[in-house]
Design a protein around this motif. Structure first.
Motif, short mmCIF file in Angstrom:
data_model
loop_
_atom_site.label_atom_id
_atom_site.label_comp_id
_atom_site.label_asym_id
_atom_site.label_seq_id
_atom_site.Cartn_x
_atom_site.Cartn_y
_atom_site.Cartn_z
N ILE A 1 0.95 -1.13 0.03
CA ILE A 1 0.03 0.05 -0.01
C ILE A 1 0.83 1.29 -0.02
CG2 ILE A 1 -1.73 1.44 1.48
CD1 ILE A 1 -2.69 -1.05 0.31
N TYR A 2 1.97 1.23 0.84
CA TYR A 2 2.93 2.49 0.98
C TYR A 2 3.48 2.61 -0.17
CZ TYR A 2 6.23 5.23 3.25
OH TYR A 2 7.30 6.31 3.51
N ALA A 3 4.02 1.49 -1.10
CA ALA A 3 4.86 1.81 -2.19
C ALA A 3 3.98 2.28 -3.55
CB ALA A 3 5.41 0.38 -2.39
N LEU A 4 2.63 1.70 -3.39
CA LEU A 4 1.75 2.25 -4.37
C LEU A 4 1.57 3.62 -4.06
CD1 LEU A 4 -0.17 1.32 -6.67
CD2 LEU A 4 -1.86 1.01 -4.86
N LYS A 5 1.32 3.97 -2.94
CA LYS A 5 0.85 5.42 -2.78
C LYS A 5 1.98 6.39 -3.13
CE LYS A 5 -1.20 7.78 1.24
NZ LYS A 5 -1.79 7.71 2.56
N ASN A 6 3.38 5.85 -2.89
CA ASN A 6 4.74 6.65 -3.09
C ASN A 6 4.90 6.67 -4.61
OD1 ASN A 6 5.77 7.83 -0.99
ND2 ASN A 6 5.95 5.80 -0.05
N SER A 7 4.65 5.51 -5.59
CA SER A 7 4.90 5.58 -6.85
C SER A 7 3.79 6.02 -7.65
CB SER A 7 5.48 4.03 -7.03
OG SER A 7 4.58 2.87 -6.71
N SER A 8 2.77 6.16 -7.22
CA SER A 8 1.61 6.52 -8.20
C SER A 8 0.47 7.49 -7.41
CB SER A 8 0.72 5.15 -8.54
OG SER A 8 0.03 4.65 -7.52
N LYS A 9 -0.45 7.82 -7.84
CA LYS A 9 -1.67 8.81 -7.38
C LYS A 9 -2.69 7.97 -6.61
CE LYS A 9 -4.11 9.24 -11.67
NZ LYS A 9 -3.37 7.98 -12.23
N TYR A 10 -2.31 6.63 -6.60
CA TYR A 10 -3.42 5.60 -6.19
C TYR A 10 -3.36 5.44 -4.60
CZ TYR A 10 -4.34 4.56 -11.02
OH TYR A 10 -4.71 4.55 -12.28
N ASP A 11 -4.31 5.64 -3.89
CA ASP A 11 -4.06 5.68 -2.38
C ASP A 11 -5.09 4.26 -1.93
OD1 ASP A 11 -4.36 5.44 0.24
OD2 ASP A 11 -4.73 7.46 0.65
N PHE A 12 -4.65 3.09 -1.67
CA PHE A 12 -5.51 1.93 -1.28
C PHE A 12 -5.64 1.63 0.19
CE2 PHE A 12 -5.98 -0.83 -5.33
CZ PHE A 12 -6.20 0.36 -6.19
N SER A 13 -4.97 2.73 0.76
CA SER A 13 -4.76 2.57 2.07
C SER A 13 -6.14 2.24 3.03
CB SER A 13 -4.13 3.45 2.89
OG SER A 13 -4.66 4.79 2.97
N GLN A 14 -7.36 2.55 2.48
CA GLN A 14 -8.65 2.49 2.99
C GLN A 14 -9.32 1.52 2.26
OE1 GLN A 14 -9.96 5.73 5.52
NE2 GLN A 14 -9.32 6.96 4.17
N TYR A 15 -8.81 0.93 1.52
CA TYR A 15 -9.87 -0.42 0.79
C TYR A 15 -10.04 -1.34 1.90
CZ TYR A 15 -9.63 1.25 -3.89
OH TYR A 15 -9.77 1.99 -5.22
N SER A 16 -10.97 -2.12 1.55
CA SER A 16 -11.41 -3.10 2.61
C SER A 16 -10.23 -4.22 2.61
CB SER A 16 -12.58 -3.64 2.10
OG SER A 16 -13.40 -4.37 2.92
N GLU A 17 -9.75 -4.36 3.93
CA GLU A 17 -8.47 -5.14 3.87
C GLU A 17 -8.39 -6.62 3.37
OE1 GLU A 17 -6.21 -4.63 7.48
OE2 GLU A 17 -5.41 -6.61 6.97
N LYS A 18 -9.48 -7.43 3.70
CA LYS A 18 -9.25 -8.75 3.49
C LYS A 18 -9.59 -9.03 1.76
CE LYS A 18 -8.93 -9.94 7.54
NZ LYS A 18 -9.46 -10.27 8.68
N SER A 19 -10.37 -8.34 1.37
CA SER A 19 -10.47 -8.73 -0.22
C SER A 19 -9.17 -8.18 -0.83
CB SER A 19 -11.69 -7.81 -0.59
OG SER A 19 -11.62 -7.58 -1.81
N LEU A 20 -8.86 -6.86 -0.55
CA LEU A 20 -7.50 -6.57 -1.29
C LEU A 20 -6.00 -7.42 -1.04
CD1 LEU A 20 -6.79 -4.18 -3.18
CD2 LEU A 20 -6.01 -3.02 -0.99
N LYS A 21 -6.23 -7.93 0.05
CA LYS A 21 -4.99 -8.90 0.42
C LYS A 21 -5.37 -9.99 -0.38
CE LYS A 21 -3.23 -9.62 5.06
NZ LYS A 21 -3.76 -10.00 6.30
#
Lengths: 279, 185
Positions: A12-32
């Motif tokens: 999540i952290y890497a994605l946030k830093n390398s793009s404009k996408y922020d998945f930190s508040q996505y529903s965790e179980k499904s995203l994992k």
């Protein structure tokens, strides 16, 4: 391959830093689970995935596309579309203009469902239909209006229930041929939406999580079905705020069958049947 | 020991068993009961009503992000996976079927095991495939209590037998014994 909590946070952290996408508040179980699948499909471990994300924006786009869920159908949950037909759209029949937003439209089946219904009710000419998604590949698929046939024979049942039959009057039967709206090409296993439907909607890439309304109009109806289930409770509230601000008075939000407004925004909408009307 | 939830998985032949369990739980059953049962894809109504008929606790198909409460049963909605998130919330998903199943019993059990750890009671009932076996193993791996319906009593024994092949469990019980067990909690 299992993904630990720490792996997940790193991603999540890497994605946030390398793009404009922020998945930190996505529903965790499904995203994992999706992340585990992406790693397995690409035969990558987390470290190599993150390293590639740092230098390759195309790769980041590809991963984001793979990690999001894109399930949709033509007239999914017919009872909801019957409500749109008999309870929701009739209230708008005297409007000079009707604005509809399909937020998180995926491959567009619900956009075409709406266009068909609007045409049956003679409302298509004065309606503007906007459809957005985070994933540019599914938007392209939506623009093309091409769907597998064999896999989706259920579409035809749904069409019959919403377009041909009237749940309030079993004697009524409108024999609307499928060809009016789409052709079925069995040899190539395809359902093709007609050109007149395809040229109508405005498709645009949009991220519900990070962006404001970039369509610059307000809406009479916002459909956002089976999208917010992938967001956590806090993020759902942000999205409800965005929708609330961008609905006209008396406008309504239509969610998935098992989605609802919990928390602070529940008092700002009033549920009538399958729709949440702005208070 | 205070338990936080009971999760029950079943498929073919489990409907009667679940009905009997629900009908014999007290109104004040001290925790939520999560039900993950395979059902026909397009039969979306009537199931909750049938389970509710004589149940002492309310049975509902939950909304996404709904918070679990004690003395209630939550049935995984048709065509959605049901996950347990932390903070006692349910999360639904339309991701692809797992082992041809949506809801997937494995996914519901794995996420519940992760959320409640040793405070979870997992029960696998009659069923015609092996979905749920891996899920119950995860309940055990996380320190929860594991129960399998006695295969000799099951209408279809594939699910219980494949579970017993995959993992040791705490109890193999008949429906009557499951009911007695739950009523002592």
């Amino acid at each position: 391959m299992t993904v630990t909590d720490q792996d997940f946070q790193l991603f999540i952290y890497a994605l946030k830093n390398s793009s404009k996408y922020d998945f930190s508040q996505y529903s965790e179980k499904s995203l994992k689970r999706r992340l585990a699948k992406v790693l397995a499909d690409n035969r990558l471990n987390l470290t190599s995935l993150i390293n590639r994300m740092k230098n390759d924006t195309n790769f980041v786009e590809k991963i984001v596309k793979e990690i999001t869920v894109n399930t949709t159908e033509l007239f999914r949950d017919p009872q909801v579309w019957q409500a749109i037909r008999y309870a929701i759209l009739p209230k708008l029949k005297n409007n000079s203009v009707i604005n509809i937003w399909h937020a998180g439209c995926s491959t567009g089946q619900e956009v075409y469902s709406m266009l068909i219904l609007l045409n049956e009710l003679d409302l298509l000419d004065r309606t503007k239909v906007y459809a957005t998604d985070l994933n540019s590949d599914v938007l392209e698929n939506a623009r093309q209006g091409l769907y597998k046939y064999r896999f989706n024979i259920g579409y035809l049942d749904n069409f019959d229930k919403v377009i041909k039959e009237n749940p309030y009057n079993f004697e009524e039967y409108n024999d609307v041929p499928y060809e009016k709206y789409f052709s079925i090409d069995k040899s190539n296993d395809l359902i093709k939406m007609s050109n007149s439907l395809k040229e109508k909607p405005i498709f645009k890439k949009h991220d519900l999580v990070t962006e404001d309304n970039t369509l610059y109009v307000k809406f009479d109806i916002i459909l956002c079905r089976n999208v917010i289930i992938y967001f956590n409770y806090e993020l759902q509230n942000r999205v409800f705020d965005l929708f609330h601000k961008n609905l006209y008075d008396n406008g309504c939000l239509i969610l998935g069958l098992h989605e609802t407004i919990l928390g602070t925004y529940s008092v700002k909408f009033q549920k009538k049947g399958h729709a949440y009307y702005k208070n | 020991m205070d338990y936080k939830a009971v999760i029950i998985g079943g498929s073919a032949g489990s409907f009667q068993v679940v009905t009997r369990i629900l009908n014999s739980l007290p109104k004040s059953f001290p925790m939520p009961v999560l039900l993950c049962l395979h059902r026909l894809k397009h039969v979306r109504s009537g199931f909750v009503e049938a389970l509710s008929l004589k149940s002492n606790i309310p049975v509902d198909e939950p909304y996404d992000k709904e918070q679990l409460k004690p003395s209630r049963a939550y049935l995984a909605p048709a065509n959605y996976h049901m996950y347990l998130e932390l903070a006692n919330r349910i999360a639904l998903s339309t991701e692809d079927a797992v082992n041809h199943s949506r809801p997937s019993i494995d996914l519901a059990f794995i996420t519940a095991a992760n959320a409640y750890r040793q405070k979870l009671i997992g029960i696998i009932l009659s069923g015609a495939n092996k979905d749920g076996a891996f899920g119950l193993k995860k309940v055990r791996d996380n320190g929860g209590v594991t129960i399998v319906q006695d295969p000799n009593e099951c209408e279809v024994r594939t699910m219980t037998q494949s579970t017993l092949q995959l993992t040791p469990v705490d109890h193999v019980l008949t429906t009557d014994q499951i009911i007695k067990f739950l009523n002592k909690l």
